[in-house]
Design an enzyme around this catalytic site. Sequence first.
Site, PDB file in Angstrom:
ATOM      1  N   SER A 576       0.841  -1.268  -0.070  1.00 26.50           N
ATOM      2  CA  SER A 576       0.093   0.028  -0.011  1.00 26.50           C
ATOM      3  C   SER A 576       0.904   1.253  -0.038  1.00 26.50           C
ATOM      4  O   SER A 576       1.853   1.377  -0.974  1.00 26.50           O
ATOM      5  CB  SER A 576      -0.883  -0.086   1.134  1.00 26.50           C
ATOM      6  N   ASP A 661      -9.695  -4.203  -5.294  1.00 25.62           N
ATOM      7  CA  ASP A 661      -9.053  -3.322  -4.117  1.00 25.62           C
ATOM      8  C   ASP A 661      -9.840  -1.990  -4.176  1.00 25.62           C
ATOM      9  O   ASP A 661      -9.799  -1.148  -5.178  1.00 25.62           O
ATOM     10  CB  ASP A 661      -7.549  -2.894  -4.477  1.00 25.62           C
ATOM     11  N   HIS A 696      -8.002  -5.019  -1.128  1.00 27.12           N
ATOM     12  CA  HIS A 696      -6.837  -4.499  -0.536  1.00 27.12           C
ATOM     13  C   HIS A 696      -6.311  -5.539   0.395  1.00 27.12           C
ATOM     14  O   HIS A 696      -4.940  -5.671   0.497  1.00 27.12           O
ATOM     15  CB  HIS A 696      -7.161  -3.107   0.115  1.00 27.12           C
TER      16      HIS A 696
END
Length: 723
Positions: A576, A661, A696
């Site tokens: 991320s 995501d 995610h």
Amino acid sequence: MKIALTKTKLSLIVSSALLIAACSNQNNENSYEANKAMANIKAPVAKKVPHEMVIHNHTRVDNYYWMRDDSRTNPEILAHLAAENDYTKAQLKHTEAMQEQIFQEIKDRIEKDDNSVPRKSGDFYYSTQMQGENEYPIYVRATDFNGSNLEVLLNVNELAKAHDYYQVTGLRVSPNGKLLAYGEDTLSRRVYTVQFKDIAGNTLLTDKLTGTSGGIVWGNDNKTVYYIKKDPQTLLGYQVFRHTLGTSQADDEMVYEEKNKAYYTGISKSKDDSSIFIWHSSTEASGVSVIDANNAKAMPKKFIEREEGHEYSISKLNDWYYINTNWQATNFRLMKVDKNHLGDKSQWQDVIPANDAVKLERFELFTDHLVYQQRENGISRITIQQLSTGKEQQLSFHDTAYTLHMYGNDEIDNKALRLYYTSFTTPGVDYDIDLTTLTKTTLKQDNVLGDFDSNNYASERIFVKARDGKKIPVSLVYRKDTFKKDGTNPLYQYAYGSYGNTIDPYFSVSRLSLLDRGFVYAIAHIRGSEMLGRPWYEDGKKLTKMNTFTDFIDVTKALTAQGYGDKDKVFAAGGSAGGLLMGAVINMAPELYQGIAAAVPFVDVVTTMLDESIPLTTNEFKEWGNPKEKVYYDYMLSYSPYDQVKTQDYPNILVTTGLHDSQVQYFEPMKWVAKLREYKTDDNLLVFKIDMEAGHGGASGRFKRIHNTALQYSFFIDLLNKS
């Protein structure tokens, strides 16, 4: 945004996309023809369609902008992603045996039947059970700590059977203990449908709340619930609704709407059950509104007026609110105010004064005790204060660096503090700590199966000097019998470095697979975290963000110079915002790393931050800056990994993402990989794996997630074996 695509439709689209891409997908991959076809798969080369973007009299041309499809249905895009998966499978086929080996050794260390420590809430003790090969927990409760009259609340394994992806969140039992509410996500977009269950009858109520953030708070009448609704485009939770069981969601009353898109919205309940809190949180300011939990028609009242730059959180004890605040306190302080002075900050009184050298992190209140956690010089400590006498005692722990987490302290009249403790070499321990005597009672320690012996491993905490003279904390762990401080060990370096998120040393059964193969594992506590307090964070965001990247690079150079790792065998990983970190450092210093792994990487910083239709963009302005202002545009452009890809050699790279995501959209890493392929001048490996079912957080299920870890580790180990 058409994200509610069924798995069946997606499978059909992907199937047709595979035909368009003319990719081989033989059923019998062990056959000669399948292996031959696999060997001939080439790296996908993406078409270039120039897309001009002009702002501040500056023009950028993005040749891969076409890869964005919010509906996730475009056959050409899905075909390209499928081709990337095929190429990755072909390139890493020779590592499949190693992947399976690492997967099995990690899985074999995990206790298959593993129950959490019961935590008391109201009349029951709640816990989870993990059984055998189950991927998901079973939520249960009992009438005492020892498990008497055990009843199952929710078996997630049964619920997940019909879904490729399944996630449960926000379990909340009604005050009378008869009803259960929980949120479920079957797409991995973090948009949840709240279900209600009659516990005794084991049946679902007809009530169903769609488009929510997943959590609810019960009013004290057992029929009123509060929940947050998400914007379907930005996925921002911004409206708080009140629902009465037995009525239609369409009739729900909105009790609060967040107009400022820079704020996140949350809800919770006070420990004494008297109040419902609505949390308003942005990067640099926060606020709280309070609702009477006993009045089903009550409207929220502001705790105080919101102020730019003022961050605080509250907890309630009897007639007093305690406030963790940065008001005239860089590293926060604890204050209190009588409930009759709600809204009047001038009435706040100091409880724990401000200390510029010590960060106040969190606190817990009990009938006659205040427990507070502080961080000094990067190390957490917990102090227990008796409110009636003011007497204070501090907890002590044996490791030089560790992780402390207060949890499960749901009852105001508890006699003990529930605490979770772990370090690089200590598997997690759950303690009850007597608030008066400080006696520690071990409730559970995570059991590592196999021949694990903590005495075989050692950890260190060192400080490394950055190029501007600041000292960066680094946590290290290695196996004693394979470590030589002579610059011969492979080095695995990890960091995050954003949002003030601090990664303390913690035990990992997965990490043993690296340590047992001679790796030294390092967490670089770079600026952008709060490891050294709030100023450490402020020095690694917005117009100081570059410090995050140079700190990571400086740690790499120092660790190899000091003999902790071989300069030719350095591997780095981040996800991320940590994936942004990976992208930035390989643009700036690619020669330092043999291989990097970037998971769900936030790499197209400028384009994303200019587009407020992309989920969560507006909430990020205080973290990264708003590129609609030229000073931020220029600065962000100087480090944005996608924009800074250049003609040069890059290390071996593994990129992973999920099609669904919601935090970092799939097209960011997709575009980045395409551009890297266009510009890089080396023959090093660049592979891109897309989970077509996940978001995610990756795959759901405790064992499924291990496959991703095994993939990353085998990628690095294979590179090491070839060197």
